[in-house]
Scaffold this motif. Structure first.
Motif, short mmCIF file in Angstrom:
data_model
loop_
_atom_site.label_atom_id
_atom_site.label_comp_id
_atom_site.label_asym_id
_atom_site.label_seq_id
_atom_site.Cartn_x
_atom_site.Cartn_y
_atom_site.Cartn_z
N LEU A 9 -7.15 9.10 2.86
CA LEU A 9 -7.45 7.86 3.58
C LEU A 9 -8.41 6.98 2.80
O LEU A 9 -8.25 5.76 2.74
CB LEU A 9 -8.02 8.17 4.96
CG LEU A 9 -8.47 6.95 5.78
CD1 LEU A 9 -7.28 6.06 6.10
CD2 LEU A 9 -9.17 7.39 7.06
N ARG A 10 -9.40 7.59 2.20
CA ARG A 10 -10.39 6.82 1.43
C ARG A 10 -9.71 6.03 0.31
O ARG A 10 -10.05 4.86 0.07
CB ARG A 10 -11.45 7.77 0.85
CG ARG A 10 -12.57 7.07 0.09
CD ARG A 10 -13.63 8.07 -0.31
NE ARG A 10 -13.08 9.14 -1.11
CZ ARG A 10 -13.78 10.21 -1.49
NH1 ARG A 10 -15.03 10.34 -1.12
NH2 ARG A 10 -13.21 11.14 -2.23
N GLN B 52 -0.26 5.89 12.05
CA GLN B 52 1.11 6.04 11.56
C GLN B 52 1.23 7.04 10.41
O GLN B 52 2.18 7.80 10.35
CB GLN B 52 1.65 4.67 11.13
CG GLN B 52 1.78 3.68 12.28
CD GLN B 52 2.15 2.28 11.81
OE1 GLN B 52 2.45 2.06 10.63
NE2 GLN B 52 2.12 1.32 12.72
N GLU B 53 0.26 7.02 9.50
CA GLU B 53 0.36 7.86 8.32
C GLU B 53 -0.20 9.27 8.53
O GLU B 53 0.27 10.23 7.91
CB GLU B 53 -0.37 7.21 7.13
CG GLU B 53 0.17 5.85 6.74
CD GLU B 53 1.55 5.93 6.10
OE1 GLU B 53 1.96 7.05 5.71
OE2 GLU B 53 2.23 4.90 6.01
N CYS C 66 -6.55 0.96 11.51
CA CYS C 66 -6.24 1.89 12.61
C CYS C 66 -4.77 2.30 12.56
O CYS C 66 -4.43 3.47 12.79
CB CYS C 66 -6.56 1.25 13.95
SG CYS C 66 -8.28 1.39 14.44
N ASN C 67 -3.90 1.35 12.28
CA ASN C 67 -2.48 1.64 12.21
C ASN C 67 -2.16 2.61 11.07
O ASN C 67 -1.25 3.44 11.18
CB ASN C 67 -1.67 0.35 12.06
CG ASN C 67 -1.65 -0.47 13.33
OD1 ASN C 67 -1.79 0.07 14.42
ND2 ASN C 67 -1.49 -1.78 13.19
N MET D 191 0.83 -1.19 0.00
CA MET D 191 0.00 0.00 0.00
C MET D 191 0.88 1.25 0.00
O MET D 191 1.87 1.33 0.71
CB MET D 191 -0.90 0.02 1.25
CG MET D 191 -1.79 1.26 1.34
SD MET D 191 -2.74 1.29 2.87
CE MET D 191 -3.78 -0.15 2.61
N LYS D 192 0.49 2.25 -0.80
CA LYS D 192 1.26 3.49 -0.89
C LYS D 192 1.10 4.29 0.41
O LYS D 192 0.05 4.28 1.03
CB LYS D 192 0.78 4.33 -2.07
CG LYS D 192 0.89 3.65 -3.43
CD LYS D 192 0.45 4.59 -4.51
CE LYS D 192 0.47 3.92 -5.88
NZ LYS D 192 -0.54 2.90 -6.01
N SER D 193 2.17 4.99 0.79
CA SER D 193 2.12 5.83 1.98
C SER D 193 1.55 7.19 1.63
O SER D 193 1.38 7.54 0.44
CB SER D 193 3.52 5.99 2.58
OG SER D 193 4.34 6.70 1.67
N VAL D 194 1.26 7.99 2.68
CA VAL D 194 0.75 9.33 2.45
C VAL D 194 1.76 10.16 1.66
O VAL D 194 1.39 10.94 0.79
CB VAL D 194 0.43 10.01 3.80
CG1 VAL D 194 0.06 11.48 3.58
CG2 VAL D 194 -0.71 9.29 4.49
#
Length: 296
Positions: free
Chosen positions: A267-268, A232-233, A227-228, A1-4
């Motif tokens: 987030l979505r 975290q992001e 939740c993590n 999954m890509k990070s913010v």
């Protein structure tokens, strides 16, 4: 999954373009609707207009038709840049600098109609406020600002979660337009207040980082993992619990959190990558009491 960071980096160049576009929209609103009917903008721009008026009408300095407001606006923003870089960040300073330079340029080159587009000052005040509010809001949405009170507003909003950029503008502009009453005319101040009110409302609507959003995520994957992601992001907290689907009668996990509208959009996308079938509910404008920091 890509990070913010991946999402933000991918959009970085578009944000610089948005700063330019926001400056163009703001300058168009000023030169097309506000300046022709001799109204004064909010904040530092309004002060710049007043200074130019005093130079031309009171000191009788001939500028040869050159619009000096943008140049004065640029010079008045220089001290505030130091506040931005020390308290808010270099990226904010860079984007704000791009916006301020572009506003200075566009206001100097965009023609000011000798005959107002709209004859009624009220109409010009409302339309001008809406257009200028959109331009300022776009710059804020891109992670910069139009300078002036926007810089101070962002700084105070980070200190106090109940504060907003538009609210600061209304407070400071009350003082500015009080000066307008003394220097010019009561009607001018009234129309200027109408302008600044509409501009402030539009800024807070466009600036999605200042809009709080309740987020509820219904998923059949690991709720703790989502939740993590939030913790975290986004540096936010979240709560999750187990439930049962009313129609499917299958186990599900509900994740609840509060983010800014800007964060909720990212987030979505991240949740959809993890669970394409997740059901997400977003509710804007929730009121919060407690430890909730604005990430601007």
């Amino acid at each position: 999954m890509k990070s913010v960071e991946v999402y933000l980096e991918r959009k970085q160049w578009t944000k610089y373009m948005l700063c330019v576009i926001g400056a163009l929209i703001y300058s168009f609103g000023m030169n097309a609707f506000v300046v022709p009917v001799q109204l004064y903008a909010s904040g530092v721009m309004g002060v710049s207009q007043i200074i130019e008026t005093l130079l031309v009408e009171k000191a009788h300095i001939n500028l040869g038709g050159f619009n000096l407001t943008g140049t004065i606006y640029f010079l008045m923003n220089l001290p505030l840049f130091f506040l931005a870089v020390r308290q808010i960040g270099k990226q904010f300073l860079l984007k704000t600098g791009i916006n301020v330079v572009c506003v200075t340029f566009f206001m100097s080159v965009l023609p000011v109609p000798r005959i107002p587009i709209m004859e009624e000052r009220l109409t010009c005040a409302i339309i001008g406020g809406i257009i200028c509010g959109v331009g300022s809001g776009i710059a804020l949405q891109a992670g910069g600002s139009g300078g002036g009170l926007d810089i101070l507003g962002i700084y105070l909003a980070k200190k106090n979660k109940e504060f907003s950029v538009g609210r600061l503008s209304l407070i400071i502009n009350g003082v500015i337009y009080g000066i307008c009453i003394l220097l010019f005319d009561v009607s001018v101040a009234i129309y200027c207040i109408i302008y600044s009110t509409f501009a402030a409302m539009i800024v807070d609507k466009v600036h999605t980082q200042s809009i709080n959003v309740e987020v509820m995520i219904f998923t059949r994957t690991d709720g703790e993992a989502i939740c993590n992601i939030i913790i975290q992001e986004f540096n936010r907290s979240a709560t999750f619990w187990k439930g049962v689907g009313g129609y499917t009668e299958k186990d599900t996990v509900i994740v609840y959190s509060v983010l800014s509208k800007y964060e909720a959009t990212i987030l979505r996308r991240m949740v959809k990558e993890k669970d394409p079938h997740a059901f997400i509910v977003l509710q804007e404008g929730c009121h919060i009491a407690g430890n909730f920091q604005k990430h601007l």
